[in-house]
Structures are given as C-alpha cells and as structure tokens.
Design a protein around this motif. Structure first.
Motif, mmCIF file in Angstrom:
data_model
loop_
_atom_site.group_PDB
_atom_site.id
_atom_site.type_symbol
_atom_site.label_atom_id
_atom_site.label_comp_id
_atom_site.label_asym_id
_atom_site.label_seq_id
_atom_site.Cartn_x
_atom_site.Cartn_y
_atom_site.Cartn_z
ATOM 1 N N VAL A 88 10.218 -3.982 -0.964
ATOM 2 C CA VAL A 88 10.236 -3.349 0.355
ATOM 3 C C VAL A 88 10.117 -4.463 1.379
ATOM 4 O O VAL A 88 9.036 -5.013 1.603
ATOM 5 N N ASN A 116 2.918 -2.983 3.405
ATOM 6 C CA ASN A 116 4.174 -3.665 3.099
ATOM 7 C C ASN A 116 4.296 -4.923 3.958
ATOM 8 O O ASN A 116 4.961 -4.918 4.998
ATOM 9 N N LYS A 278 13.064 0.072 1.810
ATOM 10 C CA LYS A 278 12.151 0.170 2.952
ATOM 11 C C LYS A 278 12.201 1.565 3.573
ATOM 12 O O LYS A 278 11.176 2.110 3.993
#
Length: 302
Positions: A88, A116, A278
């Motif tokens: 991600v 993330n 993502k």
C-alpha cells in the motif's frame, strides 16, 4: 502492452464515453489509449467502438467483448486480493463535502496514514460533487442520491436533514408545530446545500413542502449556522453538521416527526478501473471506520 491492461482501457472508454475520459480515469495519455484500442480491434478482427461526432458507443462485437472483459477484470481483482497483499503506497486523492470532511474524513485519513507509512493522501474538501475522472480522484464520499452511473458504490451510513433554531429565537418567536408554521418564521437558506426556497418534509404518505422566503441566504453552511446560533432564524442543516450544537444545547432540533427520509452516505470510486492496493485498503478501513463511528445514530444525529 499487457493484454489485461488493454481490456481495462477498453472498458474505461465505454464507461467514460470518450478516449480522453478513459485516459484521465486510468492516468494514461490519449495517444496511449488510442493505440490500445487499435491494437485490441486488430487482434479481435472487428470494430469494437462506433465513433460518431458526439460520442463513442460499443458495436455488437464490442458489447460482447465488454461483458467478458468485465468478468475477466473482476476475476483478476478477486485473484489478486486472495494472494499476499500488495504494498500500500503512493498518492491517494480523496474528496468529501466540506463539513463532513472536516468532522469525519480528516480523522479517518490521519488514521489511514498512521497505518500506511508509504502512502500520501490529498484530501479535497468541496460542497459540490467533483467529477472524479476529470479531477483524477480515487475515492469520494457522497451524500444523497447518486445519478452518476460511472461510479462503483459502497454505502456506509445515513444522515438526516434537520430543522433547527437557537433557544433565544424560539423564546422570542415561538416553536413551530408543523411545517406550514414556517411561513410565520424567519428562515436561513443555504444554496450550497441545494435547498432552494422549497423545503420538503416527510411525516405523511406524500410528505409536504413549504415555499420559504428566507431573510438570510448563504452559499456555505457554516455561515448559516453562525446566524442560526445567533438567533437569526430557522435553518436546515444535515445532522452531522449540528451534532455538537444539539448536544450542547446551542441549537434545538424541531419537527422531528416531519423530517424527510434519511440520505445515504456512500464511498464511491470510478468504475472500469483496477482497484489499486491503496484504494482497496482505504475503502476497507473507511467502511469499518464509519461502521464503528455510526454515521447515523438511532435519534438521527451523528
């Protein structure tokens, strides 16, 4: 070019109705989209897109290929999601309404960034629905009906349209008992919220409408709420916009039994494109976040 990529471009052309739209959606140049379509038509041995002066439409061969292409792309996504998670990372562009974005989406984004570290998020807050393809947006939070069929939708909650006023206003002008009483009151209208001068209510099989003549008209909701808190009249915000005011008693919720049906809150992405890791990660986290948050509570204020 990857054959699966060609199919994704072909589907994007159909979804957006143009080569340029497909390019913006997939972040490809128009020449690259044109070459991909030409290569695909050469391999198939048939024209897939009928070109007119105003739009692009699928031929019979194109419609047949589009059906199988969508299925293949969906199967590919399902397969990819079943293996080890892709990293991600990268820029994620998200849009949301102004007040809802400040109150609910900003904390969601900061939480997403914490989880993330290789992701960069650009949050675009606007009280009008931006064109996701033209603006290069990955995810949008939309409130209300969705007329755009080019969007993939995930419902995450509901909000309500409320009628509110300050205690000081009600003390001097009285409390309305029914929608028709609004004709005897000062009102504050927000044209940015699409309210106009016809306020619709529920409470019966057909509901009712009141044509108001507002003393104060604003083009963004916060100015109207400042006036409402100061006792300048009745306002019609969405529930999340006045949750703190109602809890604190600075605004009073009125005519509950006449409130219209709730409005859905959706997460949407452009159709016809692969969901990047993502985007998929953000959608999953956002759905869980809004479920945990409770975008609408039993009493209708969140």
């Amino acid at each position: 070019m990857d054959r699966l990529d060609e199919l994704a471009i072909f589907v994007a052309i159909l979804d957006t109705g143009s080569l340029g739209g497909a390019g913006r959606q997939l972040r490809r140049s128009r020449p690259a989209v044109t070459r991909a379509l030409a290569g695909l038509e050469e391999r198939v041995g048939a024209r897939l897109i009928a070109r007119t002066t105003r739009q692009l439409t699928a031929t019979d061969a194109g419609r047949e290929l589009a059906t199988s292409a969508r299925r293949m792309l969906a199967d590919y996504e399902a397969s990819m999601s079943g293996v080890a998670a892709a990293p991600v990372r990268g820029l994620l562009r998200v849009t949301a309404p102004m007040a809802f974005g400040r109150r609910h989406v900003t904390p969601l984004v900061t939480e997403f960034l914490d989880l993330n570290p290789e992701v960069q998020v650009e949050l675009v807050l606007a009280d009008r629905n931006l064109d996701m393809i033209d603006e290069g947006l990955d995810v949008a939070v939309r409130i209300g009906p969705l007329p755009d069929s080019r969007l993939v939708v995930r419902k995450v909650g509901e909000v309500r349209r409320l009628l509110v006023a300050a205690p000081s206003y009600l003390a001097s002008r009285g409390v309305p008992a029914r929608p028709s009483d609004l004709l005897q009151h000062d009102t504050i209208a927000s044209v940015a919220a699409g309210q106009g001068m016809l306020w619709r209510f529920g409470g019966s099989a057909r509901g009712s409408s009141v044509a108001v003549a507002p003393r104060f008209i604003v083009n963004e909701i916060e100015s109207g709420l400042i006036a409402a808190r100061a006792g300048r009249g009745l306002a019609r915000p969405l529930s999340y916009q006045v949750a703190d005011d109602i809890a604190a008693g600075t605004l009073v919720r009125l005519l509950r039994e006449f409130e219209p049906a709730p409005l859905p809150v959706h997460l949407v992405v452009p159709s016809g494109q692969h969901l990047a890791a993502k985007v998929r990660a953000f959608l999953d986290q956002a759905a869980a976040y809004f479920q945990r948050l409770g975008v609408i509570r039993p009493e209708g204020v969140s």
